[in-house]
Design an enzyme around this catalytic site. Structure first.
Site, PDB file in Angstrom:
ATOM      1  N   CYS A 127     -10.792  12.514 -15.016  1.00 53.82           N
ATOM      2  CA  CYS A 127     -10.063  11.444 -14.478  1.00 53.82           C
ATOM      3  C   CYS A 127     -10.402  10.216 -14.990  1.00 53.82           C
ATOM      4  O   CYS A 127     -11.460   9.544 -14.697  1.00 53.82           O
ATOM      5  CB  CYS A 127     -10.491  11.423 -12.952  1.00 53.82           C
ATOM      6  SG  CYS A 127      -9.533  10.419 -11.894  1.00 53.82           S
ATOM      7  N   THR A 377      -2.388  10.643  13.238  1.00 49.10           N
ATOM      8  CA  THR A 377      -0.964  11.189  13.187  1.00 49.10           C
ATOM      9  C   THR A 377      -0.116  10.344  13.664  1.00 49.10           C
ATOM     10  O   THR A 377      -0.460   9.073  14.230  1.00 49.10           O
ATOM     11  CB  THR A 377      -1.155  12.378  14.195  1.00 49.10           C
ATOM     12  OG1 THR A 377       0.346  12.829  14.345  1.00 49.10           O
ATOM     13  CG2 THR A 377      -1.360  11.899  15.745  1.00 49.10           C
ATOM     14  N   TYR A 378       1.089  10.205  13.590  1.00 54.36           N
ATOM     15  CA  TYR A 378       2.232   9.211  13.930  1.00 54.36           C
ATOM     16  C   TYR A 378       3.146  10.143  14.645  1.00 54.36           C
ATOM     17  O   TYR A 378       4.364   9.625  15.085  1.00 54.36           O
ATOM     18  CB  TYR A 378       2.747   8.736  12.736  1.00 54.36           C
ATOM     19  CG  TYR A 378       2.047   7.847  11.849  1.00 54.36           C
ATOM     20  CD1 TYR A 378       1.342   6.775  12.034  1.00 54.36           C
ATOM     21  CD2 TYR A 378       1.637   8.467  10.467  1.00 54.36           C
ATOM     22  CE1 TYR A 378       0.657   6.209  11.418  1.00 54.36           C
ATOM     23  CE2 TYR A 378       0.858   8.062   9.862  1.00 54.36           C
ATOM     24  CZ  TYR A 378       0.395   6.730  10.040  1.00 54.36           C
ATOM     25  OH  TYR A 378      -0.747   6.098   9.232  1.00 54.36           O
ATOM     26  N   ASN A 379       2.994  11.557  15.093  1.00 57.26           N
ATOM     27  CA  ASN A 379       3.664  12.312  15.739  1.00 57.26           C
ATOM     28  C   ASN A 379       5.106  12.467  15.390  1.00 57.26           C
ATOM     29  O   ASN A 379       6.183  12.421  16.069  1.00 57.26           O
ATOM     30  CB  ASN A 379       3.719  11.852  17.313  1.00 57.26           C
ATOM     31  CG  ASN A 379       2.371  11.780  17.992  1.00 57.26           C
ATOM     32  OD1 ASN A 379       2.062  10.757  18.322  1.00 57.26           O
ATOM     33  ND2 ASN A 379       1.807  13.022  18.296  1.00 57.26           N
ATOM     34  N   GLU A 454       3.836  11.226   3.998  1.00 58.26           N
ATOM     35  CA  GLU A 454       3.173  12.394   4.548  1.00 58.26           C
ATOM     36  C   GLU A 454       2.567  13.325   3.548  1.00 58.26           C
ATOM     37  O   GLU A 454       1.499  13.781   3.815  1.00 58.26           O
ATOM     38  CB  GLU A 454       4.290  13.380   5.290  1.00 58.26           C
ATOM     39  CG  GLU A 454       5.045  12.425   6.505  1.00 58.26           C
ATOM     40  CD  GLU A 454       6.090  13.207   7.055  1.00 58.26           C
ATOM     41  OE1 GLU A 454       6.288  13.316   8.355  1.00 58.26           O
ATOM     42  OE2 GLU A 454       7.050  13.296   6.461  1.00 58.26           O
TER      43      GLU A 454
END
Length: 483
Positions: A127, A377-379, A454
């Site tokens: 890296c 989470t943002y549902n 996401e």
């Protein structure tokens, strides 16, 4: 999960961020009368996988803007990792606090040791981005430039760390109390227990951060080798990045094909059935163990093709035994170590308290970071709102631990096969185990209907699950040495 929303409001960061959105030809026009060479970025935006318009942050809330300001004040830059992680500000805050404490606050290790350990860890995965950053930091805190010639030029004490560096980077299940004993035994090159805990946390942090950098294809900073060029842009260079991203962007952020949308609907149906339709008779412990072993065996078939090329780097001086890499935990016909049962040695009951006792504050910071990313989470899922994603997040986390040999007795590994498609498994295993082999084709081939933010969330889960897995093996070995 969500993508950072665009807003008509401006922010104090926009003049800086606007450089990402200015085409190279326009920049040339501004400086055409100046007789100086001006470096220009080799690409637009912080990531070569993610279109720049998905990352540039506008209309930030005060708390989110403050995160970027603090990063700039602390390091003199808002680097590309921070920009991409900034799609999830709650996680970025926790990550930044932890990294700042490990590198800049009082602790057992001298500051130059910390940055050299980061270089050693990142070099295991080739890296160059992280190596370049920490070579510069190493020199800024007074490190001996001769050390940058390679491991043959560092004190024996530092060189002794190489063995657990390579094991934690590639096959953490091999670490034993004997490795710990060799580092701690009395002598002029010995490590104290507190120093070793600090070093182990740094090693696992940067092994995992390398996974994130390579999994998201973070671009080099403008002032790094590989981040700029003095060559004038070609006539076709304007919008070249957006053109190269257009194919993947259509499927990732909107115009998904009918088949891709059907895959999303099937995934949501499976999640709903698993959440609401639990079997009346729970599987026996024997059956649960069998499902774990089956998933572990099947993970052997989940790997990038041998033809995937890895760009050569000039980091060999920081790496000993370069051929030592990830080896599948459970190959047929080979003697393998016993499965690591999380119930026998867990982060919550064992690892957390050991780190907190030997390196105060760090256990709390790590625990917060693990909790934030696991519960984040943002549902939402793709274009759907009001979705409970807990089952999907748990399947991802447990699958990552599975490929490192860690089993949860109370988890049904049959859910992994139902919720994680093969292309997603290939990406997860590649980024977690040999991130230097990650390609853009892998990135765009899974979750073609999901937003880029996401997919960044997935990479955050990868980073933290991988780090926790390696830490569990290392801390168990330390515990066995102490008892």
């Amino acid at each position: 999960m969500r993508v950072a929303a665009a807003s008509p409001h401006s922010s104090s960061l926009e003049p800086v961020l606007q450089d990402y959105l200015t085409c190279d030809q326009c920049k040339r026009a501004r400086i055409k009368d100046r007789r100086v060479k001006i470096p220009r970025p080799l690409g637009q935006g912080p990531s070569s996988f993610i279109p720049v318009k998905e990352i540039v942050h506008k209309g930030l809330e005060d708390s989110e803007r403050q995160l970027f300001i603090e990063a700039f004040v602390s390091t003199g830059r808002v680097d590309n990792v921070t920009m991409v992680m900034g799609l999830h500000p709650q996680y970025l805050e926790s990550f930044w606090k932890t990294q700042y404490y490990l590198l800049q606050m009082d602790g057992p290790l001298p500051y130059h040791y910390r940055h050299y350990i980061a270089v050693m860890a990142a070099a295991r995965h080739q890296c160059l981005y992280l190596v370049s950053l920490h070579v510069n930091e190493f020199l800024q805190v007074g490190g001996n430039a001769e050390w940058l010639n390679g491991l043959n030029f560092v004190p024996q004490k530092m060189r002794n760390l190489n063995e657990i560096n390579k094991i934690l980077a590639h096959r953490p299940w091999l670490i034993t109390k004997e490795h710990i004993e060799n580092l701690l035994k009395t002598g002029e090159n010995s490590w104290s227990l507190a120093e070793l805990i600090h070093a182990v946390v740094l090693l696992t942090h940067y092994h995992s951060l390398a996974s994130f950098v390579l999994g998201c294809s973070i671009r080099h900073e403008l002032d790094q080798d590989g981040g700029f060029t003095f060559r004038p842009p070609s006539p076709q260079s304007c919008d070249s990045d957006s053109a190269s991203n257009s194919g993947s962007e259509e499927t990732v952020n909107g115009s998904a094909s009918r088949d891709d949308l059907r895959e999303l609907e099937i995934l949501m149906e499976k999640m709903k059935l698993l959440q609401e339709g639990r079997p009346d008779v729970e599987a026996s412990q024997e059956e649960m163990a069998t499902r774990f072993e089956r998933e572990k065996r099947e993970s052997l078939l989940v790997a990038p093709a041998d033809r995937e090329s890895v760009s050569p780097t000039n980091l060999s001086c920081f790496v000993e035994d370069a051929d030592f890499g990830y080896k599948d935990f459970s190959r047929r016909g080979e003697q393998t170590p016993p499965t690591f049962r999380a119930q026998d040695y867990s982060w919550e009951d064992h690892g957390y308290s050991l780190i907190n006792r030997l390196y105060p504050e760090v256990g709390q910071l790590l625990d917060e970071k693990f909790q934030v990313v696991y519960n984040l989470t943002y549902n939402t899922m793709a274009m759907h709102c009001g979705v409970d994603t807990s089952m999907l997040r748990r399947a991802i986390w447990n699958y990552i631990h599975c490929v490192f040999g860690i089993r949860y007795d109370d988890y049904d590994y049959g859910e992994v096969n139902q919720l994680l498609e093969r292309s997603l498994k290939i990406y997860i295993k590649t980024v977690a185990c040999y991130p230097e082999k990650t390609t853009k084709r892998m990135y765009i081939s899974f979750w073609r209907h999901f937003r880029h933010s996401e997919k960044v969330h997935l990479n955050l889960l990868l980073l933290e699950a991988r780090m926790q897995a390696a830490l569990l093996y290392a801390l168990r070995a330390i515990t066995r040495y102490m008892t």
